[in-house]
Write an enzyme that holds these catalytic residues in place. Sequence first.
Site, short mmCIF file in Angstrom:
data_model
loop_
_atom_site.label_atom_id
_atom_site.label_comp_id
_atom_site.label_asym_id
_atom_site.label_seq_id
_atom_site.Cartn_x
_atom_site.Cartn_y
_atom_site.Cartn_z
N CYS A 73 80.87 12.31 34.29
CA CYS A 73 81.80 11.98 34.29
C CYS A 73 82.71 13.77 34.17
O CYS A 73 82.82 14.63 33.30
CB CYS A 73 82.81 11.52 33.14
SG CYS A 73 84.17 11.98 32.97
N HIS A 102 99.67 7.51 10.45
CA HIS A 102 101.63 6.80 10.34
C HIS A 102 102.07 7.46 8.83
O HIS A 102 101.14 7.10 8.34
CB HIS A 102 102.67 5.68 10.06
CG HIS A 102 102.82 5.30 11.64
ND1 HIS A 102 103.78 5.31 12.44
CD2 HIS A 102 101.14 4.37 12.35
CE1 HIS A 102 103.54 5.30 13.40
NE2 HIS A 102 102.53 4.30 13.51
N SER A 114 101.59 -2.67 13.58
CA SER A 114 101.74 -0.88 13.14
C SER A 114 102.56 -0.65 11.19
O SER A 114 103.64 -1.74 11.10
CB SER A 114 102.95 0.17 13.85
OG SER A 114 103.09 0.92 13.53
N VAL A 151 85.84 -18.37 18.86
CA VAL A 151 85.31 -19.63 17.58
C VAL A 151 86.42 -20.57 17.78
O VAL A 151 87.62 -20.38 18.47
CB VAL A 151 86.07 -18.48 16.11
CG1 VAL A 151 86.00 -20.04 14.87
CG2 VAL A 151 85.04 -17.87 15.96
N SER A 190 98.98 2.83 20.00
CA SER A 190 99.63 4.66 20.58
C SER A 190 98.87 5.47 19.32
O SER A 190 99.41 6.91 19.15
CB SER A 190 101.47 4.33 19.28
OG SER A 190 101.82 3.48 19.45
N ALA A 191 97.95 5.36 18.39
CA ALA A 191 96.57 6.02 18.13
C ALA A 191 97.67 6.85 17.04
O ALA A 191 96.85 8.22 16.85
CB ALA A 191 96.02 6.46 19.51
N ILE A 216 98.32 -7.74 11.12
CA ILE A 216 97.91 -6.56 10.72
C ILE A 216 98.69 -5.60 12.04
O ILE A 216 97.78 -5.77 13.59
CB ILE A 216 96.72 -6.21 10.96
CG1 ILE A 216 95.79 -7.09 9.71
CG2 ILE A 216 96.23 -4.96 10.88
CD1 ILE A 216 96.65 -6.57 8.30
N CYS A 255 90.59 11.05 37.53
CA CYS A 255 90.03 10.44 38.36
C CYS A 255 90.08 8.73 38.00
O CYS A 255 90.04 7.91 38.80
CB CYS A 255 89.38 10.63 39.21
SG CYS A 255 87.77 10.25 38.26
#
Lengths: 427, 482, 123
Positions: B403, B49, B341, B172, B45-46, B339, B440
Site C-alpha cells: 500500500c 469521550h 455512544s 443466530v 467517530s472513534a 450500546i 487512493c
Amino acid sequence: MNRTKIAVIGGGPAGLAAAIEAKKAGEDSILVLERDRCLGGILNQCIHNGFGLHTFKEELTGPEYAQRFIDQVRELEIPCRLGTMVMSIAMAEDGSSDKIVTYLNHEEGLVQLRAEAVILAMGCRERPRGALNIPGFRPAGIYTAGTAQKLVNIDGFMPGRSVVILGSGDIGLIMARRMTLEGAKVQAVAELMPYSGGLKRNIVQCLDDFGIPLKLSHTVVNIEGKERVKAVTIAKVDERNKPIPGTEERFECDTLLLSCGLLPENELTSGLGAVISPVTRGPEVNESLETSIPGVFACGNVLHVHDLVDFVSQEAAQAGRNAARFVQGQAGETPTPDIRVTAENGVRYTVPEIINPGRMEDTLTLRFRVGAVYQDIYESVYVNDRRILHRKKKIAAPGEMETVVIKKDSFDQAGEVKSITVRLEEE
Amino acid sequence: MYDVIIIGAGVSGCAAARELSRYDLKVLVVESAEDVCCGTSKANSAIVHAGYDAKPGTLMAKLNVEGNRMMEQVCQDLDVPFDRIGSLVVCRSDEDRSVLDKLLEQGRQNNVPGLRIVDRDELKEMEPHITDETQWALYAPTGGVVCPFTLTVAYAENAAANGVQFMFDTCVDQVIPTQSDTGKFFVLETSKGQLQAEVVVNAAGVYADRFHNQVSKEKIHITPRRGSYNLMDKSAGNHVRHVIFPLPSDKGKGTLVTPTVHGNLLIGPTAVDIEDPEGTNTTAQELDAVVQTSGKYIADIPYRETITSFAGLRAHEDGHEFRIGEVEDCPGFVDCAGIESPGLTSAPAIGVMVAECVSKILNAEKKMDFDPLREGVLDPKTLTPEAYIELIRQEPAYGNIVCRCESITEGEIIDAIRRTPGAKSLDGVKRRTRAGMGRCQAGFCSPRVMEILSRELGVPLEEITKSGGESRIIVGKDKFAG
Amino acid sequence: MEKRELTCIGCPMGCQITVTLEDGEVKSVEGNTCLKGDKYARAEVTNPVRVVTSSVPAVGGEIGQVSVKTAGDIPKGCIFDVMEALRAVSVQAPVRIGDVVLADVCGTGVDVIATKNVELKAR
C-alpha cells in the site's frame, strides 16, 4: 552512504525518458527507482493502441511504446532498482544542495541515497469513489477504471459482467471497449460535465462503435447492494452540477467503474517542501522544469496530468537534459528575474508556471489547459504588451492539453521582460 | 456445550470475551459477518469521550468515565493506538454559554477530571481555525481518539490467545431457553446448526432487541440511528488539534471535527433514525449536512481532501441507556444492549462488567495462566533504520511496500492474515494494517492484497472478497465470459 | 447526395470530417488535416476497419498475460469474431514483441501478434 548524481523517482514513461536524456547529455551517474516489479509504469496495462504517433510516427500499444524506452535504458546501461519504494526525499543536513533519498526494497532494505539532482516522475493516481462523495452503499464492484484495467489486462480477470461507468476520462472510455470485447455489457457512461473528459477518437472507437450511450451532464446518485453492487442510479444535473429530481434512471448492474480524473502523486514532493500548484496539484516549475527546490526537476503526470504519453516523453527529456546540466554545473547563473506566467481568460494554468528568460533554451514549450469548450478561438501569448504568438484553434476543450512553442528570439525583441501572459481571445 | 456464547464480535462482544478469558470458562463468540468489527464498531467517530454528556447517575455516565480511565492501560496492554488529545465543546453565543456551564456541572457530577471553560482568546490559541462567531468552549483534557478497528481486533486476538473460540459467518436465528435433567441452558439455532451454552451474552448491536425479546417478556426496542461521515486525507489532519463538538442536541453530541489517531481529519456524524438495521448507505442529503454543520464552527475545512465518506448505525435503545446485566425473567441471559455512544469509550468497562456478571452466574474461577498482553501488527516504520534493515534481512516481505499511500508492507499484511482471528478479506486486511485506507482508497494495492490473501489462505483469487459473503472482487477469467 | 459527419480516429486531434457520397461513391472529403484523415474517412464510409487489441494467457510466464494486437486493420464487422478466435489461444512463454500469436485471424489475412515481452518465470 550510497551516492548518485541523478536519482530518478519512477520508471514509467516519464522517468525512463528523463534518464535516457540525462545519460545522452553525458551524465553517467544515474539511478532509476521504480516501485513496481517491472519498468514501464502504467503503460504496461494500457494494451490499446494509439501511442507513439508523435515520437515514432507509428501507432503502438502501451507496452510496445514502453519497451522502446526500456530497450534504450538497457543499451545505455542505466541502473534501475525495481520493487523499490521511495519513502522520503529531504535536503542533506550539511548545508549543501544535495538531497537524501530514502528508499526501501527487499534486497537492500532501507537505503539512504545521496543525490545531487532528483527527477520526480512518480505519475498520478485516480480519484477514488470516496473523493467523489457518491451516496449509497459501499459494496464490492466499485473500481477505478485503472484498477479494472489492471485486473483485466495484467491479471486476466473480469471485475464484472454488467457495467455502468461514471466519468468519460480516457481510461474509462478505453475500459468501456475492453470490457465489452471481453463479453461484459456496458450499459452507459455518465459524465458530470456537459462535455467529455476524454479524447474525441476514444468516444468514436470505444463508445460509438459499440452503441454505448454517453450521458453528458449526468452523475451517479445512488449505489445499491450491501455486498456486491446490485444497481446504480444516475440522474441529470443542472448547471450547478446538482442532480435534477425526476431525471433518475436505474441500471441493474454488478459493477461501477470510475474515470473521474487523475491526481498527481506529490506526497514526496510536499514532504521535500516544494511549492505545489493548487490548480495542477503538481509542483510549480520554471522553464527548466525545476521545482522551487534547486536541483529537483519534475516531469510527466506528477507535474500535471497529460493525455498523451508522447508529450510526457518530450517533457521528461527536457527535465533529464536540465538535470544533467545542473549536476555538470552548467545550469548557469540566473541572469534575469523570474517571471510568473499569467494564465487568464479561459486558460486555467500553464506549465511551466515560471520563466526565467535568461535561462531559456532557443524554444520553450508551454503546455496548458482551457477551462471550457471553445470553438474558433485564438490562443495568444504576450510578452509585456507585445503579442508574440497568436494561433487559431477550431476547437479547444478541457480534456485535451494545449501546447504552444515560443521562441527565445521573440523575447529578445520585447525588451526587458516584465510579464508573460497566455490567454484565449476571440479574434 | 459452551459455558458462554457471546452473540456479536463488535467491540463490546470482544471486550467481554477478553475479560471472560480471565476465567476458567469455555467461551465462544458467534458473529454473522466474516470478521470482527463489522458493524457499529467499524463506523463511528472513534472518540474516547471524557464523560460530561451522560446524565449523572446513569450506567452510561459511570461506564463512560470508567472506560475513559481504563483506556490508557488497555491500549498499552493490547498495543492499540490511542491519543488523549483533549476535546472541546464550542458555542457561538453568550446565551449558549449556559449550556456549557450545565455540561461542566454535569461533568463534575460524573467525576470527569480537569474540565474548564475557555474563552475565545484561549480557544483561538488552541484551535486557530475556529470561526469568528465561536465564543466559548468547554475543554475536557481527558477526551481522546482511538483506533476502533485495532481496539476490537486486539480484544479478539487477546481473547483467542487466552482460549476463546470464534465462529464467523454464523447468523443466530433464535435463542431458546431450555431445561434438561442436568439444568437450564440455551439452544441457539444458527445458520451453521445448533449451538448450546449455559450463558448467553447478547452483544448483537442493532439486533440486540431481537434476541432480548426472544427470551424476555419485558420488550426493548432499538432504533438504528444512522451517522454519516467524511474522512479527509492526512494532509488535512492537522486542521484541528482537539476533538471539537458543537453543542449537544436531543439526537446526540452533534457533528464533530477531529483528527483521527492516524492523522486524518474526520467530520460527522449526522443522526437519522432509520428502520433497516443494514442501512449503512450514505445519502446526498446527509453528506451535505455533514459539510454544512461542521463549517459553522471550523473555518476552511479542506473538503477537497476528502478520501471517503461512510455511514454507521448506532444501536439507540428507547431509554437511551446501556442495558447490561442478567435479564430478570430469563436467568443466564445477559444483555449487553443499547450500546451507542459512548460505547467505544465504555468498552473496557463494559467488558469487565459483563465478565463479572457472567462469572457470578457460573461461579467461575480465575485462571492462573491468563496473559493480558497482545502485540500488534509490527509497523516497521517505528523501528530504527538499523532494526528495519535487520528485519528485512530476516523477513524480506517487510521490504515490499504494497500500500503506497500508507506505506504498508507485505510483511504486515501476512502478519494480519496469519493471526487468530485473522484477516480473510480486503477489508479485514485494511482494518488490521491500514492497507487500502489511504488517499487512493485501495486502487493500487487491492490487486496485490488479493494475491497475498489468495496465497496465504490457499484459495483461488476468484474467491477473495471485499468483506465476505457475496462481495467478490472478480467474477471470472477473461475470455470465458458467457 | 449524402453527407456523413465523422470524427477521425487516426490520431488524437480527432478532426471533424464531412464526407459527401453519391450513389455510395465518395465525392469529397472535407475537414481533415492530413492524408491519413482522408484515407480514414473513405474507408469509414465504405469498409470501416479497426485494430483490435487484447491479451491472452502466457503459460509459464513471469506474468500471466501477454498483450496482443492485430498487426494491421481488420474489418470493423470482424471485431467480435477476432475476440472469439482469441478465446481459444494461449502462448508459451517466453514471448517477444512481434511474435505471431494467431496467424491470419478469421481469414482476414492479418496476424495477431504479441505486444509485450514476457520472460519465463524464474524457478
